[in-house]
Scaffold this active site. Sequence first.
Site, mmCIF file in Angstrom:
data_model
loop_
_atom_site.group_PDB
_atom_site.id
_atom_site.type_symbol
_atom_site.label_atom_id
_atom_site.label_comp_id
_atom_site.label_asym_id
_atom_site.label_seq_id
_atom_site.Cartn_x
_atom_site.Cartn_y
_atom_site.Cartn_z
ATOM 1 N N ASP A 191 8.199 84.883 -52.649
ATOM 2 C CA ASP A 191 6.935 84.199 -52.926
ATOM 3 C C ASP A 191 5.901 84.594 -51.873
ATOM 4 O O ASP A 191 6.175 85.394 -50.986
ATOM 5 C CB ASP A 191 7.131 82.686 -53.005
ATOM 6 C CG ASP A 191 7.638 82.074 -51.700
ATOM 7 O OD1 ASP A 191 7.429 82.670 -50.616
ATOM 8 O OD2 ASP A 191 8.245 80.994 -51.756
ATOM 9 N N SER A 192 4.719 84.043 -51.975
ATOM 10 C CA SER A 192 3.642 84.453 -51.073
ATOM 11 C C SER A 192 3.960 84.127 -49.617
ATOM 12 O O SER A 192 3.587 84.879 -48.719
ATOM 13 C CB SER A 192 2.318 83.813 -51.493
ATOM 14 O OG SER A 192 2.442 82.410 -51.532
#
Length: 88
Positions: free
Chosen positions: A41-42
Amino acid sequence: MSDLAREQVFGLIRAHLADELDVEEAVIAEATRFKEDLEADSLDLYTLVQELEDTYGVHISDEQAAQILTVGQAVDFVLAHDGTVDAA
């Protein structure tokens, strides 16, 4: 750029991702995609960018980071922007 330097950068990225994402290093290749293959994920990607900046002294902008989709692209970026490896 030497193969040894490329292997060192790849090894660091692979070890970081394996630890951060709790996956086996053996499943991470240069063609491995961060989001699709590793489900990063980010926040995971931000942590990787920080690690690369701290270790190699490169600066990766948000725009540049958004363009780096695979492990191999991350290795290429570090080698292209690291003053100790990049022989102009």
